[in-house]
Design a protein around this motif. Structure first.
Motif, short mmCIF file in Angstrom:
data_model
loop_
_atom_site.label_atom_id
_atom_site.label_comp_id
_atom_site.label_asym_id
_atom_site.label_seq_id
_atom_site.Cartn_x
_atom_site.Cartn_y
_atom_site.Cartn_z
N PHE A 171 -14.69 -74.03 73.43
CA PHE A 171 -15.26 -75.27 73.97
C PHE A 171 -16.78 -75.12 74.10
N THR A 172 -17.50 -76.21 73.93
CA THR A 172 -18.95 -76.20 73.99
C THR A 172 -19.47 -76.40 75.40
N ARG A 173 -18.82 -77.29 76.15
CA ARG A 173 -19.31 -77.65 77.48
C ARG A 173 -18.18 -77.67 78.50
N TYR A 174 -18.55 -77.36 79.73
CA TYR A 174 -17.63 -77.43 80.87
C TYR A 174 -18.33 -78.25 81.95
N TRP A 175 -17.81 -79.44 82.18
CA TRP A 175 -18.42 -80.36 83.12
C TRP A 175 -17.66 -80.33 84.44
N LEU A 176 -18.38 -80.46 85.55
CA LEU A 176 -17.78 -80.53 86.88
C LEU A 176 -18.04 -81.92 87.44
N ALA A 177 -16.98 -82.61 87.83
CA ALA A 177 -17.11 -83.95 88.38
C ALA A 177 -17.46 -83.86 89.86
N GLU A 178 -18.41 -84.66 90.29
CA GLU A 178 -18.84 -84.66 91.69
C GLU A 178 -18.09 -85.73 92.48
N HIS A 179 -17.46 -85.32 93.55
CA HIS A 179 -16.76 -86.26 94.44
C HIS A 179 -16.96 -85.81 95.88
N HIS A 180 -17.07 -86.78 96.79
CA HIS A 180 -17.31 -86.50 98.20
C HIS A 180 -16.23 -87.12 99.06
N ASN A 181 -16.05 -86.56 100.24
CA ASN A 181 -15.16 -87.10 101.25
C ASN A 181 -13.70 -87.20 100.79
N MET A 182 -13.28 -86.24 100.00
CA MET A 182 -11.89 -86.18 99.55
C MET A 182 -11.39 -84.75 99.81
N SER A 183 -10.45 -84.61 100.72
CA SER A 183 -10.01 -83.28 101.13
C SER A 183 -9.35 -82.50 99.99
N GLY A 184 -8.83 -83.16 99.00
CA GLY A 184 -8.16 -82.48 97.90
C GLY A 184 -9.06 -82.15 96.72
N ILE A 185 -10.35 -82.38 96.86
CA ILE A 185 -11.31 -82.13 95.78
C ILE A 185 -12.36 -81.14 96.27
N ALA A 186 -12.60 -80.09 95.48
CA ALA A 186 -13.55 -79.04 95.89
C ALA A 186 -14.87 -79.12 95.13
N ALA A 206 -21.06 -70.91 85.95
CA ALA A 206 -21.92 -70.38 84.89
C ALA A 206 -22.09 -68.86 85.00
N GLY A 207 -22.07 -68.35 86.23
CA GLY A 207 -22.19 -66.92 86.43
C GLY A 207 -21.00 -66.13 85.93
N ALA A 208 -19.90 -66.82 85.66
CA ALA A 208 -18.67 -66.15 85.19
C ALA A 208 -18.45 -66.36 83.70
N THR A 209 -19.38 -67.05 83.03
CA THR A 209 -19.23 -67.33 81.60
C THR A 209 -20.45 -66.80 80.84
N GLN A 210 -20.35 -66.79 79.51
CA GLN A 210 -21.42 -66.24 78.69
C GLN A 210 -22.17 -67.30 77.87
N ARG A 211 -21.44 -68.17 77.18
CA ARG A 211 -22.06 -69.10 76.22
C ARG A 211 -21.83 -70.57 76.51
N ILE A 212 -20.76 -70.90 77.17
CA ILE A 212 -20.42 -72.31 77.38
C ILE A 212 -21.47 -72.95 78.28
N ARG A 213 -21.83 -74.18 77.98
CA ARG A 213 -22.81 -74.91 78.79
C ARG A 213 -22.08 -75.55 79.96
N VAL A 214 -22.56 -75.31 81.17
CA VAL A 214 -21.92 -75.80 82.39
C VAL A 214 -22.84 -76.81 83.05
N GLY A 215 -22.27 -77.94 83.45
CA GLY A 215 -23.09 -78.96 84.10
C GLY A 215 -22.26 -79.91 84.92
N SER A 216 -22.93 -80.82 85.59
CA SER A 216 -22.28 -81.83 86.39
C SER A 216 -22.01 -83.06 85.53
N GLY A 217 -20.77 -83.48 85.50
CA GLY A 217 -20.37 -84.63 84.68
C GLY A 217 -20.73 -85.95 85.31
N GLY A 218 -21.13 -85.96 86.54
CA GLY A 218 -21.54 -87.18 87.21
C GLY A 218 -22.25 -86.84 88.50
#
Length: 93
Positions: A42-57, A69-81
């Motif tokens: 995979f080229t990218r790993y996106w993290l979705a941002e959500h607030h005030n939801m107890s089931g979302i970290a 990103a500290g646990a990966t080597q080449r994949i681009r990590v970013g916020s999807g929103g």
């Protein structure tokens, strides 16, 4: 026509806290998921941002991006929103 091996794939992770699990468990799963996605090419790993939801970290994506990103080597990590009302203008820029 583009060959399947030439298609760039991305993954969007909500970092859900599983039933009976903890936020720490969800963060560990996110790291392993990113590592696996990277191993699969995979080229990218996106993290979705959500607030005030107890089931979302994934409410603090700026911190979580570094964690993953500290646990990966080449994949681009970013916020999807980014939820604009939750950040200063300079952070958004």
């Amino acid at each position: 026509m583009t060959a399947l091996q030439d298609i760039r794939l991305s993954l969007l992770d909500l970092v859900a806290v599983r039933e009976g699990g903890t936020v720490a468990d969800a963060l560990a799963i996110a790291r392993r998921t990113a590592q696996h996605a990277e191993a699969l090419g995979f080229t990218r790993y996106w993290l979705a941002e959500h607030h005030n939801m107890s089931g979302i970290a994934s409410s603090a994506t700026a911190v979580l991006v570094g964690h993953v990103a500290g646990a990966t080597q080449r994949i681009r990590v970013g916020s999807g929103g980014v939820m604009l009302p939750n950040h200063a203008p300079l952070v958004v820029a």
